[in-house]
Design a protein around this motif. Structure first.
Motif, PDB file in Angstrom:
ATOM      1  N   GLY A  92     -27.893  -0.893 -14.455  1.00 31.98           N
ATOM      2  CA  GLY A  92     -26.904  -0.498 -13.462  1.00 31.98           C
ATOM      3  C   GLY A  92     -25.536  -0.396 -14.105  1.00 31.98           C
ATOM      4  O   GLY A  92     -25.382   0.179 -15.170  1.00 31.98           O
ATOM      5  N   PRO A  93     -24.516  -0.996 -13.499  1.00 30.93           N
ATOM      6  CA  PRO A  93     -23.166  -0.903 -14.071  1.00 30.93           C
ATOM      7  C   PRO A  93     -22.910  -1.914 -15.191  1.00 30.93           C
ATOM      8  O   PRO A  93     -21.886  -1.870 -15.845  1.00 30.93           O
ATOM      9  CB  PRO A  93     -22.262  -1.198 -12.875  1.00 30.93           C
ATOM     10  CG  PRO A  93     -23.089  -2.083 -12.021  1.00 30.93           C
ATOM     11  CD  PRO A  93     -24.516  -1.603 -12.190  1.00 30.93           C
ATOM     12  N   ILE A  94     -23.850  -2.796 -15.418  1.00 32.34           N
ATOM     13  CA  ILE A  94     -23.658  -3.868 -16.400  1.00 32.34           C
ATOM     14  C   ILE A  94     -24.236  -3.440 -17.744  1.00 32.34           C
ATOM     15  O   ILE A  94     -25.380  -2.994 -17.837  1.00 32.34           O
ATOM     16  CB  ILE A  94     -24.339  -5.167 -15.927  1.00 32.34           C
ATOM     17  CG1 ILE A  94     -23.745  -5.607 -14.603  1.00 32.34           C
ATOM     18  CG2 ILE A  94     -24.212  -6.255 -16.972  1.00 32.34           C
ATOM     19  CD1 ILE A  94     -24.503  -6.724 -13.932  1.00 32.34           C
TER      20      ILE A  94
END
Length: 91
Positions: free
Chosen positions: A63-65
């Protein structure tokens, strides 16, 4: 004892088997002397030399990580002539 995680089987490591060299991924905190003693006692072989390196981290995105892959140390173990390590069980 989880000193050695697993043997590494790639095209390069299969070529190294012809030179009586075996490649393993090991615990990053393990030392060459610890691995040598463990290999000699567990497989009943004589170790001639050990080379080690830590491969570079690879980025992983979830995801965004953005994170990194799990760190490990790779050891290339050269055995004395006449000895071998059975990597596959013959059943």
């Amino acid at each position: 004892m989880d000193e050695i995680k697993y043997p590494v089987l790639t095209e390069k490591t299969i070529r190294l088997l012809e030179k009586n060299q075996y490649t393993f991924d090991v615990n990053p905190k393990s030392t060459k002397t610890q691995i040598k003693k463990w290999i000699e006692s567990f497989f009943n072989v004589k170790v001639k030399a050990i080379n080690s390196h830590i491969p570079p981290e690879k980025k992983k995105r979830i995801g965004p990580i953005i994170g990194h892959s799990i760190r490990y140390k790779r050891m290339i173990i050269t055995l004395q002539s006449g000895y071998s390590i059975p990597l596959f069980s013959n059943k």
